[in-house]
Design an enzyme around this catalytic site. Sequence first.
Site, PDB file in Angstrom:
ATOM      1  N   LYS A  56      -3.139   0.387  -1.312  1.00  8.76           N
ATOM      2  CA  LYS A  56      -2.248   1.174  -2.188  1.00  8.76           C
ATOM      3  C   LYS A  56      -3.351   1.849  -3.054  1.00  8.76           C
ATOM      4  O   LYS A  56      -3.064   1.583  -4.459  1.00  8.76           O
ATOM      5  CB  LYS A  56      -1.018   0.575  -2.896  1.00  8.76           C
ATOM      6  N   ASP A  85       4.852  -9.199   9.562  1.00  4.87           N
ATOM      7  CA  ASP A  85       6.409  -9.427   9.966  1.00  4.87           C
ATOM      8  C   ASP A  85       6.893  -8.624  10.847  1.00  4.87           C
ATOM      9  O   ASP A  85       7.608  -8.581  11.809  1.00  4.87           O
ATOM     10  CB  ASP A  85       7.203  -9.865   8.903  1.00  4.87           C
ATOM     11  N   ASP A 132       2.385   1.765   2.373  1.00  2.00           N
ATOM     12  CA  ASP A 132       3.855   2.186   2.655  1.00  2.00           C
ATOM     13  C   ASP A 132       3.921   3.269   3.910  1.00  2.00           C
ATOM     14  O   ASP A 132       4.665   2.940   4.681  1.00  2.00           O
ATOM     15  CB  ASP A 132       4.360   2.561   1.595  1.00  2.00           C
ATOM     16  N   TYR A 186      -1.821 -13.668  -4.012  1.00  2.00           N
ATOM     17  CA  TYR A 186      -1.367 -14.871  -3.692  1.00  2.00           C
ATOM     18  C   TYR A 186      -2.418 -16.038  -4.537  1.00  2.00           C
ATOM     19  O   TYR A 186      -1.820 -17.118  -4.589  1.00  2.00           O
ATOM     20  CB  TYR A 186      -1.709 -15.312  -2.162  1.00  2.00           C
ATOM     21  N   ASP A 226       0.992  -9.843   5.014  1.00  5.15           N
ATOM     22  CA  ASP A 226       2.183 -10.568   5.123  1.00  5.15           C
ATOM     23  C   ASP A 226       3.194  -9.912   5.446  1.00  5.15           C
ATOM     24  O   ASP A 226       4.007 -10.261   6.594  1.00  5.15           O
ATOM     25  CB  ASP A 226       2.490 -11.352   3.666  1.00  5.15           C
TER      26      ASP A 226
HETATM   27  C1  IPM Z   1       2.936 -16.445   6.655  1.00  7.97           C
HETATM   28  C2  IPM Z   1       4.070 -17.225   5.526  1.00  7.97           C
HETATM   29  C3  IPM Z   1       3.490 -17.467   4.501  1.00  7.97           C
HETATM   30  C4  IPM Z   1       2.706 -16.764   3.723  1.00  7.97           C
HETATM   31  C5  IPM Z   1       4.232 -18.656   3.448  1.00  7.97           C
HETATM   32  C6  IPM Z   1       4.797 -19.732   4.488  1.00  7.97           C
HETATM   33  C7  IPM Z   1       3.447 -19.276   2.693  1.00  7.97           C
HETATM   34  O1  IPM Z   1       5.050 -16.102   5.172  1.00  7.97           O
HETATM   35  O2  IPM Z   1       2.065 -17.213   6.939  1.00  7.97           O
HETATM   36  O3  IPM Z   1       3.153 -15.238   6.717  1.00  7.97           O
HETATM   37  O4  IPM Z   1       3.323 -15.920   2.709  1.00  7.97           O
HETATM   38  O5  IPM Z   1       1.772 -16.521   3.759  1.00  7.97           O
HETATM   39 MG    MG Z   2       4.788 -14.214   6.193  1.00  3.72          MG
END
Ligand code: IPM
Ligand code: MG
Length: 368
Positions: free
Chosen positions: A192, A253, A225, A142, A249
């Site tokens: 990884k 999710d 993975d 990032y 990230d």
């Molecule tokens: C998260 C989001 C952020 C990230 C974006 C909005 C920059 O996806 O907080 O998970 O990628 O970190």
């Molecule tokens: Mg995210």
Amino acid sequence: MANPSLLILAGDGIGPEVMAEVKKIIRWFDAKRGITFDVSEDLVGGCAYDAHGTPLTDATMAKAQSVDAVLLGAVGGPKYDKLDFSVKPERGLLRLRKEMDLFSNLRPAQCFDALADFSSLKKEVVAGLDIVIVRELTSGVYFGEPRGIFTEGNERVGINTQRYTESEIARVARSAFELARKRNNKVCSMEKANVMESGILWREVVQEIHDKEYPDVELSHMYADAGAMQLCRWPKQFDVIVTDNLFGDLLSDMAAMLTGSLGMLPSASLGLPMSNGRPKALYEPVHGSAPDIAGQGKANPIACILSFAMALRYSFNLGDDATRVETAVEKVLADGVRTADLMGPAGGTPVTTSQMGDAVIAALDASL
Ligand code: IPM
Ligand code: MG
């Protein structure tokens, strides 16, 4: 003593709607528990760009540095897709994370009993799930340099750099081990190491910190993975997962969906202690700005409400009150109160964002 201070950055899309419900809860704590926060509000993301031409002004950044905790709603939306990368709404959030040095991002994924049927996975796989992903938040791909889109010969090349120093790995590892000690004493580290040198270093440093400082905690390592596969197959094998910024990230999710809805999950981003002993901290729902439903009263405020509960616990040492909020949310869900995102195939009538907030307030009242 001065009241604890909060900066609210509601942001874009559904951010202001879900934050409105948190403000009700902040007022409830003032009126019913005598716990008063000094609340200020400001802009971040697209709305800050609209007002000031930047997703985060220096003045707002300075405010964020000076308060006890920041509560953030969400940033971004299609309206801003064409903006130059440097002023995209997300840059405001990333600047907050980086300049506040919020290196440890706690993302719990907890499956509420009332929603266990709701996951796309089988009920027995997710019922009772309670794990935390600790995502490194201020480094890795990032932020690594070099980065950019360059021209090489007659074509363009896009470059990002995965970069981790030993000390960056060590400090997030420590925060994961500390958290594990307060939970089930088990950490799984994901990288990884089979293809990335940064992954090899990650694995070595996590193991060293473990052996020297946390030998009592059970530590395992997985390639990210395979970790994704295991999260889907049998997520209850995990307790605390520690991983880098990008894998965190993705994995968070995915973990979120195990619980049934992205609309449920809070997060805490923690940095080093300030002079008053409180960690630098920003709390935000894991979900985004959901522009498709913004302004319609459909959003689920629970992730944002639970993020405030995390603030009570991690910034203000009010663990019992954090539990009070979490229990109120559980009760409301058990009573069958559902926003649109929580309507199963069976259907029914969803409540609005504001009605969900009111239901949580009623459950809080009943807790007194
Ligand atoms: C998260 C989001 C952020 C990230 C974006 C909005 C920059 O996806 O907080 O998970 O990628 O970190
Ligand atoms: Mg995210």
